[in-house]
Design an enzyme around this catalytic site. Sequence first.
Site, short mmCIF file in Angstrom:
data_model
loop_
_atom_site.label_atom_id
_atom_site.label_comp_id
_atom_site.label_asym_id
_atom_site.label_seq_id
_atom_site.Cartn_x
_atom_site.Cartn_y
_atom_site.Cartn_z
CB SER A 17 17.87 90.74 -0.31
OG SER A 17 16.53 91.12 -0.46
CE LYS A 51 15.89 94.90 2.06
NZ LYS A 51 14.85 94.29 1.28
CB SER A 88 13.88 90.73 2.92
OG SER A 88 14.70 91.40 2.00
#
Length: 154
Positions: A57, A60, A121
């Site tokens: 992640s 992100k 997420s």
Amino acid sequence: LLLTGAAAWQAKPVAAATANYQKQDLNLDVKAAIAIDADSGQILYAKNATTPRQIASMTKLVTVYLTLQAIKQGKLSWTSTAKPTATIAKISQNSEYSNVPLASGHAYTIKELYRATLIESANGAALTLAQAVGGSQVAFVKKMRKLLTSWGIT
């Protein structure tokens, strides 16, 4: 895809050996973690901090960062809207990924997409933000790579 293109980056190990922390004071049930004081740079906690890991992640988080930069520069606002493509909407419906389902052609505010990306997420929301910030996923990946290179992460 944004996530595929970003997966080629390699994580760099963190020099936690000189940290002034008490490892035994906190035992998180995670494979790896690091907490750093943002002002001093002191490592407050580290677990397997020098072991290279997949970025997961982190892509992100860079997407969120570039979104905040675009807002700060006046290129986007929290109330600006973006529509997921049919492909992105389909990805957002896949329960095998972290997601918030998006409808193809529906306009979402940057704030909604930002929250879905940061809190849930959500892959689809991150991909839609990437298009809003970069104009296309390819252009956005180039922005991400340029940013990470400037940070010394390549």
